[in-house]
Write a protein that holds these residues in place. Sequence first.
Motif, PDB file in Angstrom:
ATOM      1  N   MET A   1       0.813  -1.192   0.000  1.00 44.09           N
ATOM      2  CA  MET A   1       0.000   0.000   0.000  1.00 44.09           C
ATOM      3  C   MET A   1       0.858   1.257   0.000  1.00 44.09           C
ATOM      4  O   MET A   1       0.361   2.329  -0.239  1.00 44.09           O
ATOM      5  CB  MET A   1      -0.924   0.034   1.209  1.00 44.09           C
ATOM      6  CG  MET A   1      -1.951  -1.063   1.223  1.00 44.09           C
ATOM      7  SD  MET A   1      -3.087  -0.928  -0.123  1.00 44.09           S
ATOM      8  CE  MET A   1      -4.506  -0.359   0.714  1.00 44.09           C
ATOM      9  N   TYR A   2       2.134   1.110   0.306  1.00 39.39           N
ATOM     10  CA  TYR A   2       2.994   2.279   0.396  1.00 39.39           C
ATOM     11  C   TYR A   2       3.846   2.467  -0.849  1.00 39.39           C
ATOM     12  O   TYR A   2       4.582   3.434  -0.947  1.00 39.39           O
ATOM     13  CB  TYR A   2       3.868   2.186   1.645  1.00 39.39           C
ATOM     14  CG  TYR A   2       3.016   2.074   2.890  1.00 39.39           C
ATOM     15  CD1 TYR A   2       2.295   3.173   3.349  1.00 39.39           C
ATOM     16  CD2 TYR A   2       2.891   0.874   3.568  1.00 39.39           C
ATOM     17  CE1 TYR A   2       1.488   3.078   4.465  1.00 39.39           C
ATOM     18  CE2 TYR A   2       2.082   0.778   4.691  1.00 39.39           C
ATOM     19  CZ  TYR A   2       1.396   1.882   5.135  1.00 39.39           C
ATOM     20  OH  TYR A   2       0.587   1.776   6.234  1.00 39.39           O
ATOM     21  N   LEU A   3       3.745   1.545  -1.793  1.00 38.39           N
ATOM     22  CA  LEU A   3       4.451   1.691  -3.057  1.00 38.39           C
ATOM     23  C   LEU A   3       4.004   2.979  -3.722  1.00 38.39           C
ATOM     24  O   LEU A   3       2.821   3.312  -3.735  1.00 38.39           O
ATOM     25  CB  LEU A   3       4.150   0.492  -3.965  1.00 38.39           C
ATOM     26  CG  LEU A   3       4.797   0.509  -5.348  1.00 38.39           C
ATOM     27  CD1 LEU A   3       6.294   0.301  -5.213  1.00 38.39           C
ATOM     28  CD2 LEU A   3       4.197  -0.566  -6.219  1.00 38.39           C
ATOM     29  N   ARG A   4       4.950   3.726  -4.267  1.00 39.94           N
ATOM     30  CA  ARG A   4       4.629   4.993  -4.928  1.00 39.94           C
ATOM     31  C   ARG A   4       4.372   4.733  -6.400  1.00 39.94           C
ATOM     32  O   ARG A   4       5.088   3.983  -7.050  1.00 39.94           O
ATOM     33  CB  ARG A   4       5.776   5.997  -4.783  1.00 39.94           C
ATOM     34  CG  ARG A   4       6.207   6.305  -3.370  1.00 39.94           C
ATOM     35  CD  ARG A   4       5.189   6.947  -2.516  1.00 39.94           C
ATOM     36  NE  ARG A   4       4.785   8.274  -2.953  1.00 39.94           N
ATOM     37  CZ  ARG A   4       3.896   9.013  -2.312  1.00 39.94           C
ATOM     38  NH1 ARG A   4       3.328   8.567  -1.217  1.00 39.94           N
ATOM     39  NH2 ARG A   4       3.555  10.195  -2.761  1.00 39.94           N
ATOM     40  N   ILE A  22      -4.898  -0.024 -10.549  1.00 41.15           N
ATOM     41  CA  ILE A  22      -4.129   0.377  -9.366  1.00 41.15           C
ATOM     42  C   ILE A  22      -3.546  -0.846  -8.671  1.00 41.15           C
ATOM     43  O   ILE A  22      -2.379  -0.846  -8.263  1.00 41.15           O
ATOM     44  CB  ILE A  22      -5.005   1.205  -8.406  1.00 41.15           C
ATOM     45  CG1 ILE A  22      -5.371   2.534  -9.071  1.00 41.15           C
ATOM     46  CG2 ILE A  22      -4.298   1.428  -7.078  1.00 41.15           C
ATOM     47  CD1 ILE A  22      -6.477   3.289  -8.366  1.00 41.15           C
ATOM     48  N   ALA A  23      -4.330  -1.903  -8.551  1.00 41.73           N
ATOM     49  CA  ALA A  23      -3.848  -3.134  -7.924  1.00 41.73           C
ATOM     50  C   ALA A  23      -2.668  -3.709  -8.697  1.00 41.73           C
ATOM     51  O   ALA A  23      -1.666  -4.124  -8.101  1.00 41.73           O
ATOM     52  CB  ALA A  23      -4.968  -4.156  -7.831  1.00 41.73           C
ATOM     53  N   LEU A  28      -0.686  -5.688  -5.943  1.00 41.36           N
ATOM     54  CA  LEU A  28      -1.536  -6.078  -4.828  1.00 41.36           C
ATOM     55  C   LEU A  28      -2.730  -6.876  -5.314  1.00 41.36           C
ATOM     56  O   LEU A  28      -3.160  -6.733  -6.457  1.00 41.36           O
ATOM     57  CB  LEU A  28      -2.082  -4.838  -4.110  1.00 41.36           C
ATOM     58  CG  LEU A  28      -1.085  -3.924  -3.442  1.00 41.36           C
ATOM     59  CD1 LEU A  28      -1.792  -2.672  -2.960  1.00 41.36           C
ATOM     60  CD2 LEU A  28      -0.405  -4.631  -2.289  1.00 41.36           C
ATOM     61  N   ASN A  29      -3.285  -7.657  -4.436  1.00 41.11           N
ATOM     62  CA  ASN A  29      -4.559  -8.317  -4.684  1.00 41.11           C
ATOM     63  C   ASN A  29      -5.615  -7.495  -3.949  1.00 41.11           C
ATOM     64  O   ASN A  29      -5.576  -7.381  -2.734  1.00 41.11           O
ATOM     65  CB  ASN A  29      -4.535  -9.753  -4.173  1.00 41.11           C
ATOM     66  CG  ASN A  29      -5.833 -10.466  -4.442  1.00 41.11           C
ATOM     67  OD1 ASN A  29      -6.601 -10.066  -5.311  1.00 41.11           O
ATOM     68  ND2 ASN A  29      -6.088 -11.513  -3.691  1.00 41.11           N
ATOM     69  N   VAL A  30      -6.532  -6.899  -4.672  1.00 45.47           N
ATOM     70  CA  VAL A  30      -7.569  -6.072  -4.071  1.00 45.47           C
ATOM     71  C   VAL A  30      -8.905  -6.793  -4.223  1.00 45.47           C
ATOM     72  O   VAL A  30      -9.337  -7.089  -5.334  1.00 45.47           O
ATOM     73  CB  VAL A  30      -7.631  -4.680  -4.742  1.00 45.47           C
ATOM     74  CG1 VAL A  30      -8.778  -3.861  -4.177  1.00 45.47           C
ATOM     75  CG2 VAL A  30      -6.306  -3.944  -4.569  1.00 45.47           C
ATOM     76  N   SER A  55       1.857   9.327  -6.174  1.00 45.30           N
ATOM     77  CA  SER A  55       0.929   8.988  -5.096  1.00 45.30           C
ATOM     78  C   SER A  55       1.171   7.546  -4.663  1.00 45.30           C
ATOM     79  O   SER A  55       1.689   6.738  -5.420  1.00 45.30           O
ATOM     80  CB  SER A  55      -0.515   9.161  -5.552  1.00 45.30           C
ATOM     81  OG  SER A  55      -0.804   8.269  -6.589  1.00 45.30           O
ATOM     82  N   SER A  56       0.789   7.251  -3.441  1.00 43.58           N
ATOM     83  CA  SER A  56       0.886   5.866  -2.977  1.00 43.58           C
ATOM     84  C   SER A  56      -0.310   5.089  -3.531  1.00 43.58           C
ATOM     85  O   SER A  56      -1.299   5.676  -3.980  1.00 43.58           O
ATOM     86  CB  SER A  56       0.898   5.810  -1.450  1.00 43.58           C
ATOM     87  OG  SER A  56      -0.381   6.140  -0.937  1.00 43.58           O
ATOM     88  N   VAL A  57      -0.221   3.778  -3.479  1.00 44.26           N
ATOM     89  CA  VAL A  57      -1.337   2.939  -3.905  1.00 44.26           C
ATOM     90  C   VAL A  57      -2.563   3.250  -3.045  1.00 44.26           C
ATOM     91  O   VAL A  57      -3.676   3.378  -3.555  1.00 44.26           O
ATOM     92  CB  VAL A  57      -0.965   1.441  -3.823  1.00 44.26           C
ATOM     93  CG1 VAL A  57      -2.168   0.566  -4.053  1.00 44.26           C
ATOM     94  CG2 VAL A  57       0.136   1.122  -4.812  1.00 44.26           C
ATOM     95  N   ALA A  58      -2.358   3.421  -1.745  1.00 44.23           N
ATOM     96  CA  ALA A  58      -3.468   3.747  -0.843  1.00 44.23           C
ATOM     97  C   ALA A  58      -4.113   5.074  -1.242  1.00 44.23           C
ATOM     98  O   ALA A  58      -5.338   5.191  -1.282  1.00 44.23           O
ATOM     99  CB  ALA A  58      -2.990   3.802   0.600  1.00 44.23           C
TER     100      ALA A  58
END
Length: 83
Positions: A1-4, A22-23, A28-30, A55-58
Motif C-alpha cells: 500500500m505504500y508503493l509509490r 491500481i492493484a 496487490l490483490n484487491v 501517489s501511494s497505492v493507498a
Amino acid sequence: MYLRLAKLDLDHVHLGQAIDSIAAKGQLNVAVHWAALEREDIHRTDPVTIHLTDSSVAEALEAIIPASDPPDRLRFRRTLMPE
C-alpha cells in the motif's frame, strides 16, 4: 500500500478497471465487496477519471472513491493477509 506510483492517468474507465489498474501497478490483490457497493448504487461499470502524480497505492485507491461519487460513509479497508 505504500508503493509509490509515479503517474496514474485514468480517463473514463470503469470503476472495476480503475481498481484493477491500481492493484496491478501496486502489485496487490484487491478484493472488492461489489454487492455492498451495489446496494449503495455504486457499480463496477461506473465511470472514473483521475490523474495522479507521485501517489501511494493507498492514496490512489482513496482518490477513486470520490471520483466514482459514492456516499461519504463508504471507504476502503486495508487488510494484510499472511502469506
